[in-house]
Design a protein around this motif. Sequence first.
Motif, PDB file in Angstrom:
ATOM      1  N   TYR A  31       0.846  -1.202   0.000  1.00 55.33           N
ATOM      2  CA  TYR A  31       0.000   0.000   0.000  1.00 55.33           C
ATOM      3  C   TYR A  31       0.872   1.239   0.000  1.00 55.33           C
ATOM      4  O   TYR A  31       2.066   1.173   0.259  1.00 55.33           O
ATOM      5  CB  TYR A  31      -0.854   0.046   1.278  1.00 55.33           C
ATOM      6  CG  TYR A  31      -1.930  -0.999   1.359  1.00 55.33           C
ATOM      7  CD1 TYR A  31      -3.257  -0.674   1.086  1.00 55.33           C
ATOM      8  CD2 TYR A  31      -1.635  -2.304   1.742  1.00 55.33           C
ATOM      9  CE1 TYR A  31      -4.254  -1.624   1.185  1.00 55.33           C
ATOM     10  CE2 TYR A  31      -2.634  -3.256   1.833  1.00 55.33           C
ATOM     11  CZ  TYR A  31      -3.939  -2.911   1.555  1.00 55.33           C
ATOM     12  OH  TYR A  31      -4.931  -3.855   1.640  1.00 55.33           O
ATOM     13  N   GLU A  32       0.216   2.387  -0.231  1.00 58.76           N
ATOM     14  CA  GLU A  32       0.883   3.682  -0.105  1.00 58.76           C
ATOM     15  C   GLU A  32      -0.077   4.635   0.599  1.00 58.76           C
ATOM     16  O   GLU A  32      -1.296   4.560   0.400  1.00 58.76           O
ATOM     17  CB  GLU A  32       1.254   4.230  -1.480  1.00 58.76           C
ATOM     18  CG  GLU A  32       2.099   5.479  -1.424  1.00 58.76           C
ATOM     19  CD  GLU A  32       2.678   5.839  -2.789  1.00 58.76           C
ATOM     20  OE1 GLU A  32       3.801   6.355  -2.811  1.00 58.76           O
ATOM     21  OE2 GLU A  32       2.015   5.612  -3.819  1.00 58.76           O
ATOM     22  N   VAL A  33       0.482   5.518   1.446  1.00 59.38           N
ATOM     23  CA  VAL A  33      -0.338   6.494   2.153  1.00 59.38           C
ATOM     24  C   VAL A  33       0.436   7.802   2.277  1.00 59.38           C
ATOM     25  O   VAL A  33       1.668   7.793   2.377  1.00 59.38           O
ATOM     26  CB  VAL A  33      -0.777   5.978   3.557  1.00 59.38           C
ATOM     27  CG1 VAL A  33       0.395   5.925   4.528  1.00 59.38           C
ATOM     28  CG2 VAL A  33      -1.921   6.801   4.117  1.00 59.38           C
ATOM     29  N   ARG A  34      -0.286   8.901   2.254  1.00 59.84           N
ATOM     30  CA  ARG A  34       0.318  10.208   2.495  1.00 59.84           C
ATOM     31  C   ARG A  34       0.049  10.559   3.954  1.00 59.84           C
ATOM     32  O   ARG A  34      -1.083  10.553   4.396  1.00 59.84           O
ATOM     33  CB  ARG A  34      -0.292  11.267   1.580  1.00 59.84           C
ATOM     34  CG  ARG A  34       0.236  12.636   1.893  1.00 59.84           C
ATOM     35  CD  ARG A  34       0.775  13.467   0.789  1.00 59.84           C
ATOM     36  NE  ARG A  34       0.990  12.908  -0.496  1.00 59.84           N
ATOM     37  CZ  ARG A  34       2.094  13.142  -1.203  1.00 59.84           C
ATOM     38  NH1 ARG A  34       3.068  13.858  -0.695  1.00 59.84           N
ATOM     39  NH2 ARG A  34       2.243  12.648  -2.396  1.00 59.84           N
ATOM     40  N   CYS A  35       1.123  10.856   4.689  1.00 62.50           N
ATOM     41  CA  CYS A  35       1.020  11.217   6.097  1.00 62.50           C
ATOM     42  C   CYS A  35       1.492  12.654   6.256  1.00 62.50           C
ATOM     43  O   CYS A  35       2.682  12.924   6.211  1.00 62.50           O
ATOM     44  CB  CYS A  35       1.856  10.281   6.978  1.00 62.50           C
ATOM     45  SG  CYS A  35       1.803  10.723   8.726  1.00 62.50           S
TER      46      CYS A  35
END
Length: 171
Positions: free
Chosen positions: A118-122
């Motif tokens: 997965y990829e996420v912007r934090c």
Amino acid sequence: MSAADEILDIVDEDDRVIGQYPRGEVYARGLRHRCVFILARDADGRIFVHRRTPTKLVFPSLYDMFVGGVVGAGESYDDAALREAEEELGVSGLPRPRFLFKFLYDNGSGGSWWSAVYEVRCELPVRPQVEEVAWHAFLPETELARRLPDWEWVPDGLAAYERLRERRRTA
């Protein structure tokens, strides 16, 4: 409850649940289970990189470019990805991580696990768990690439990252 006592789903080569065992037994017996890998980027697109603590059950003191972990018994990959990202980054209120792909990782020693990436912007200030993360920084992807040959990386995370880079090259 210790991490070794956490119950995990055991899955077959097609990722179908065929049983459940405590994590410690899963690792000791090399039983196929499920994991999530989340590439966390900050507002500038830099990647969260960290060194695992020496007390981790698997791959202690190695570097990783993913946050993540095992999928609990009865838990979905998507739910595990959000839970693990928030736990390891020490934040709450992340957007749901975006699923990229899944692959069967084989450690070459008889152990394998289904790995969902997965990829996420934090964009929140991170406060990584001290039990999980000994050191961390958000690195530009060029700096991460420069560190690949020099640092000792967790092998499954490195395999996931290489697959991610290959997918981006061929997209």
